[in-house]
Design a protein around this motif. Sequence first.
Motif, short mmCIF file in Angstrom:
data_model
loop_
_atom_site.label_atom_id
_atom_site.label_comp_id
_atom_site.label_asym_id
_atom_site.label_seq_id
_atom_site.Cartn_x
_atom_site.Cartn_y
_atom_site.Cartn_z
N SER A 172 5.66 -5.03 1.88
CA SER A 172 5.30 -6.43 2.18
C SER A 172 5.01 -6.60 3.67
O SER A 172 4.38 -7.57 4.07
N GLY A 173 5.44 -5.64 4.49
CA GLY A 173 5.07 -5.68 5.90
C GLY A 173 3.58 -5.48 6.12
O GLY A 173 3.04 -5.77 7.18
N LEU B 156 1.23 -6.91 4.29
CA LEU B 156 0.44 -7.97 3.65
C LEU B 156 -0.63 -8.57 4.55
O LEU B 156 -1.66 -9.03 4.06
N ARG C 125 9.93 -2.29 7.43
CA ARG C 125 8.98 -3.35 7.11
C ARG C 125 8.18 -3.73 8.37
O ARG C 125 6.96 -3.87 8.31
N GLN D 207 3.65 -2.97 9.90
CA GLN D 207 2.67 -3.86 10.52
C GLN D 207 1.90 -3.18 11.65
O GLN D 207 1.05 -3.80 12.26
#
Lengths: 506, 270
Positions: free
Chosen positions: B102-103, B105, B158, B162
């Motif tokens: 989910s990092g 996204l 996470r 990014q």
Amino acid sequence: MASRKIVAIEKKAYVSGPAAIVISLIIPGLGHILARKMGKGLLLMLSMITIIGLFLWRIKLLAHREIGFISQYVKAVDRKGFFIGFITIAIIILWFWIAKEAYQLTTKKSKGGFSIFAFVLLMFFIVGWQISEINLGRAIRELPEAWPPLSRILWPWEAAVTRATEELTASAEILVGTEDEGLPPIPPEVPGKPYIISTPNFGQLSSLDKQNNVIKGTVIHLKGKGFTADTITQIWWADSIGNEFRPRQDREYTSVLTDSRGEFTFDLVMPYRLIPPSAAGRQVHKVEAKQITEIGPFIPADPLRLTIALIIETIFMGMMATFFGIILSIPVSFLAARNIMNSSWITMTIYFITRTILNIIRSIEPLIWALIAVVWVGLGPFAGIVALTVHSVAALGKLYSEAIEGIDHGPIEALQATGANWLQVIMFAVVPQMIPPFVSFSIYRWDINVRMSTVIGLVGGGGIGFLLVQYIRLLDYKAAGIAVWFIALTVSILDYVSAEIRARFT
Amino acid sequence: MLEVKNLTKIYNDGTVALDDVSFTVKDNEFLVIIGLSGSGKSTLLRCINRLIDPTEGRIIWEGKDVTKVQGTQLRNLRRQVGMIFQHFNLVKRSSVILNVLSGRLGYVNPWKSLLYRFSSEDRAEGAAALEMVGIEDQANKRADELSGGQQQRVGIARALMQNPKMILADEPVASLDPVLAHTILGYLEKLNKERDITIICSLHYLDLVQRYATRIIGLRDGKIVWQGNNKDIRKMTDSQFKDIYGEEAERVNAGSLVGEEAEKWHREKL
């Protein structure tokens, strides 16, 4: 803490001990209030007022024809001596007890316990017993009479299956009247076919005199041949327009056992039958001998087939109502979630309005909604679905909104920090948190809805309840019993399944 | 370079969380913010990636005014800034790997991601991130099955997904014991040194501050009351210490636990 307690004790009562007694005797509870026991005093005062009020009302009801309190009281004692006596004495005891406690409070001998409330509770219990007309004696007395239908409900399975039947019938014509009117023909005997002959083949029916006493009719002698051997044979009567019925003799239906050659003889008193004046003239009735034998395999009887069909209908009613309920309550639940709606006063107004409407809808039972729905969409399962849906939306809306209010805001913040867009945040941070309560509440609601749809038929909402109430009204307790058994079975299976699923999701 | 200029945040209820705060963070610094609970540390960190909108002032990062961007631009900015939290903020019921992914996204196709689909490259990178923090074998467990220290490592993984240029850490070790605190800060230091990621971190324990920080800002009531590097912190006078932590704080031993937090730590440990 310790210092505060001392301060509380040192607070002086407003009045002296003897004054508290007098005041308490005039208005029970006021003594406590003046002794700085506001809560207890008010509670006792209210209890006293309520008990005396209820007591006077019961006296009035027990002696509604009497005029004046004294004569009403005497009459009431006459009818319900124990109750009136007990409460009268209890009120007097309580009155003095309160006064005594007020004295003790003002002179600080004691702080007063809770036993006085136990006594008040006992009085309410006795009054409640009277008001709700509990009658244990009657329940026990009437049990023998209630037992036969009850036992049919408890063990209804004989009615669950049936077999095809084969009928062996022979009949003979009987003239109601005298010989002169011309006797009916005696049919010839055909070998291999059942045959009965009556002697004489005319006579008078039983009748009633002015006092409704039965005047016995002519006794006819029946002789039967060609029936199955050693089998019970029913004797039936058919009147001139073909209405068949089974006459009774000595309170039992008439029947006879054939002998080893398939023959029988039977003396039948011609039964009572009301002949309308318009049917005057020659009356030819028929006496019939019937042998009914069950053949072939057992097949499910009508009650069983109908019950199964309607149980299926019931389960699906519950399912459809839950489905519609879920769909409609999801948007509603967001409107009723404080953490979603707290951004401005407009949204908060919507929040309060939604909450209020949901609370009102939820406080009205599905059965009452069904009454309204029946008027709206007519009898049948759809009315039930409408009623259950309305109630489900309110109930689920509240549960879901509380689940939304309870979600952890941390993951939402974390996902926003990664640069995820609004939908992604919902899908990754909100949805996973919502799944367990959502599944759990939805399954729970399905469980409730099926349970409710078993009774919603009582008011015409379709499902098994509709059938059940019909069987009970027809006094067909065995068929009703089958329905009851299936309801119990379905509900308990569903209860188990729903508990299992919910346990897995939380 | 991150420039914070005259930053002020006043909440709707009138609380002044930040009062005219200005400082700069050079690339590749390990900046630690110290201060009592309620001094504005969390608000400051959240203003940098705009989880909170500042009332006044500007934040310039790589030449862009962070306080002005909106929509897609804001999300593009956020995805370059990782964040880790005191309470980890993992989605507890989701798997570890999904939390890590989910990092990502901010980078992936938004529609595809709504079905929880990720490319194999992303998955490989997720596995690598978990490996970096030493919990690659926990990938398919549910996040809440992990211990606190492991959960914070998932939080770091996470943030790593990014590809951040900067990581904001809001009291990342306040819920962990001292040994784990060193482990977690060790990872941050490693990222800071090996991958040139700027770290801005709020901390309570002065020994940790001394050990990891390259520069320190002391906040009190939303104002910067002290600035210095990790050597300066030893020379901090008692009055400076009390400027940050208040009159009631007692300095037991320079560079160790202080004030309320010390009390809290002792209460929990004893």
